[in-house]
Design a protein around this motif. Structure first.
Motif, PDB file in Angstrom:
ATOM      1  N   UNK A  88       0.467  -1.544   0.302  1.00 62.79           N
ATOM      2  CA  UNK A  88      -0.123   0.421   0.295  1.00 62.79           C
ATOM      3  C   UNK A  88       1.065   1.735  -0.071  1.00 62.79           C
ATOM      4  N   UNK A  89       1.664   1.379   0.406  1.00 62.52           N
ATOM      5  CA  UNK A  89       2.723   2.122   0.417  1.00 62.52           C
ATOM      6  C   UNK A  89       4.358   2.137  -0.334  1.00 62.52           C
ATOM      7  N   UNK A 104      17.761   6.392  -4.945  1.00 58.29           N
ATOM      8  CA  UNK A 104      16.840   6.427  -4.811  1.00 58.29           C
ATOM      9  C   UNK A 104      15.612   6.741  -4.233  1.00 58.29           C
ATOM     10  N   UNK A 105      15.457   5.022  -3.893  1.00 57.88           N
ATOM     11  CA  UNK A 105      14.163   4.041  -3.724  1.00 57.88           C
ATOM     12  C   UNK A 105      14.496   4.171  -2.609  1.00 57.88           C
ATOM     13  N   UNK A 106      15.762   3.651  -1.848  1.00 59.75           N
ATOM     14  CA  UNK A 106      16.027   3.587  -0.360  1.00 59.75           C
ATOM     15  C   UNK A 106      15.911   4.929   0.036  1.00 59.75           C
ATOM     16  N   UNK A 107      16.461   5.929  -0.845  1.00 53.76           N
ATOM     17  CA  UNK A 107      15.862   7.135   0.377  1.00 53.76           C
ATOM     18  C   UNK A 107      14.262   7.874   0.475  1.00 53.76           C
ATOM     19  N   UNK A 108      13.743   7.527  -1.020  1.00 52.67           N
ATOM     20  CA  UNK A 108      12.518   7.486  -0.740  1.00 52.67           C
ATOM     21  C   UNK A 108      11.563   6.961   0.038  1.00 52.67           C
ATOM     22  N   UNK A 109      12.314   5.775   0.253  1.00 54.18           N
ATOM     23  CA  UNK A 109      11.084   4.538   0.600  1.00 54.18           C
ATOM     24  C   UNK A 109      11.157   4.804   2.712  1.00 54.18           C
ATOM     25  N   UNK A 111      12.284   8.388   3.673  1.00 51.63           N
ATOM     26  CA  UNK A 111      12.101   9.667   3.830  1.00 51.63           C
ATOM     27  C   UNK A 111      10.186   9.866   4.136  1.00 51.63           C
ATOM     28  N   UNK A 112       9.155   8.961   2.969  1.00 44.53           N
ATOM     29  CA  UNK A 112       8.065   8.826   3.128  1.00 44.53           C
ATOM     30  C   UNK A 112       7.047   8.063   4.203  1.00 44.53           C
ATOM     31  N   UNK A 113       7.982   7.451   4.888  1.00 48.41           N
ATOM     32  CA  UNK A 113       7.758   6.187   6.318  1.00 48.41           C
ATOM     33  C   UNK A 113       7.904   7.343   7.216  1.00 48.41           C
ATOM     34  N   UNK A 114       9.260   8.711   7.039  1.00 46.42           N
ATOM     35  CA  UNK A 114       9.340   8.919   8.361  1.00 46.42           C
ATOM     36  C   UNK A 114       8.069   9.280   9.870  1.00 46.42           C
TER      37      UNK A 114
END
Ligand SMILES: C[C@H](O)[C@H](O)CC(=O)C(=O)O
Ligand SMILES: [Mg+2]
Length: 395
Positions: A88-89, A104-109, A111-114
């Motif tokens: 879902x996320x 980039x994927x790690x960074x987005x995963x 920071x989007x779940x912070x």
């Protein structure tokens, strides 16, 4: 230039019964036999860790399919709530991206779940996705992950064993044995004495040179840990592991000052990300850090944690995690040996750590593993089709 495949679909499954959630074992297993925990202060939850729910999560399996038909996967602890987060996320940051877009994927995963993540379950989940991405990249390129990480610095890994029988681990060729601590502070002076007696018995059985360590699984307080370490001095305890709850950075720094000269303080299997390990390193909490690559943020994050540790002249000996840590340990000078968790119920034989969930999972022989055992694409393992996968959510 060769075109780079893109990510077509991300799928998350759950699995029960051992494997990545290695505490999910049956009655009679050493790993659930009166092991000291932070819950041991409650008599009702002292005898078994399953009694307080150590195995409620189960295993998360992340599968990532690329446009060229390659499929990467990884397993970690997280089960159904982790599957929800993936589907879902996190999946949105992968689908359509190039299989090489790992950073980039790690960074987005992350920071989007912070706002609900940072440690624990969410980072386990991110780790599972990250490991599946590395597996996929290895499969696309037909190279083992250790090669993608810059190449091996050694031809052979050597292992210590964690389990209730260091004396048998010695016979099996391991370089040391790490015992679970059985009695916590709530069991008073008698428990402390029993702990020391057990260590004394093991020292007698293994002789003076074999490494003996204690895994305290977050169960102690500073005073008890200090007294235990001081009592263990005459039995040559090599290190005292995870003596305190992971958030007590101050306690770890004090413990390190309190233990006898030469005895090491280790921790970190329940720590996560470069920021968590920065706390441990800068506060002088330990002599060895023990990140679990399936829980600390995956290989992408472990590379950063390891570089930070190297600059602090600290060894990185990853916690368990089978092939996911072996591929990493092979590539780092500051990871001179590895852990092997004895998953046989009586700790009397070597069985693959993530059994039965993986096929082709290599194990140490005489405490060692040749690098050639790790020379298959990706992490070199497959999912065991006999283990039934469940996909609780889709997107
Ligand atoms: C034996 C420990 O309580 C735990 O189950 C495993 C662990 O912490 C380790 O391998 O390290
Ligand atoms: Mg441990």
């Amino acid at each position: 230039m060769r075109s780079i495949p893109t990510i077509k679909q991300v799928r998350a499954y759950t699995l029960k019964g051992g494997g990545a959630d290695y505490h999910d074992q049956s009655d009679g297993h050493w790993i659930d036999d009166h092991v000291a925990t932070p819950m041991s202060k409650y008599p009702d939850y002292r005898q078994s860790r399953r009694s307080f729910g150590i195995n409620v999560l189960g295993t998360l399996v992340v599968e990532i399919e690329a446009s060229d038909g390659s499929v990467g996967f990884a397993v970690t602890t997280g089960g159904e709530p982790a599957a929800y987060i993936v589907e879902k996320h996190l999946a949105r940051f992968l689908e359509g991206a190039k299989v090489t877009d790992i950073e980039r994927i790690w960074d987005q995963m992350y920071f989007s779940t912070l706002y609900y993540g940072r440690k624990g379950l969410v980072i386990n989940t991110i780790s599972g996705v990250d490991l599946a991405l590395w597996d996929l990249l290895g499969k696309v390129r037909q190279e083992p992950v250790h090669q993608l990480l810059g190449g091996a610095v050694r031809d052979e890994l050597q292992f210590y064993a964690t389990g209730a029988r260091p004396d048998l681990a010695q016979k099996l060729g391991f370089i040391g044995g790490k015992l679970p601590l059985h009695h916590g502070p709530a069991e008073g002076e008698e428990g402390l004495r029993k702990n020391l007696e057990e260590l004394a018995t093991m020292r007698e059985r293994v002789g003076p040179d074999f490494w003996l360590m204690w895994d305290c699984w977050m169960s102690l307080d500073l005073n008890y840990a200090t007294r235990l370490a001081q009592g263990a001095r005459e039995y040559g305890l090599k290190w005292i592991e995870e003596a305190l709850p992971p958030d007590d950075y101050w306690g770890y720094a004090d413990l390190r000052r309190n233990v006898p000269a030469g005895m090491m303080v280790t921790t970190g299997e329940h720590e996560a990300t470069r920021w968590g390990f920065r706390m441990l390193l800068e506060m002088g909490c330990c002599d060895i850090i023990q990140p679990d690559v399936g829980w600390c943020g995956g290989v992408t994050e472990l590379i950063k944690i390891s570089a930070l540790a190297d600059a602090h002249q600290t060894l990185v000996i990853p916690h368990g995690s089978s092939v996911y840590s072996y591929h990493f340990v092979a590539t780092r000078q500051n990871s001179p040996f590895a852990e092997f968790l004895m998953m046989a119920p009586k700790a009397d034989e070597v069985v693959p750590m993530f059994h039965p969930q993986l096929l082709g999972e290599p194990v140490p022989v005489k405490g060692r593993m040749r690098l050639s055992e790790l020379d298959k694409p990706g992490f070199g393992v497959e999912l065991n089709p006999a283990c039934e996968l469940h996909r609780p959510y889709t997107h």
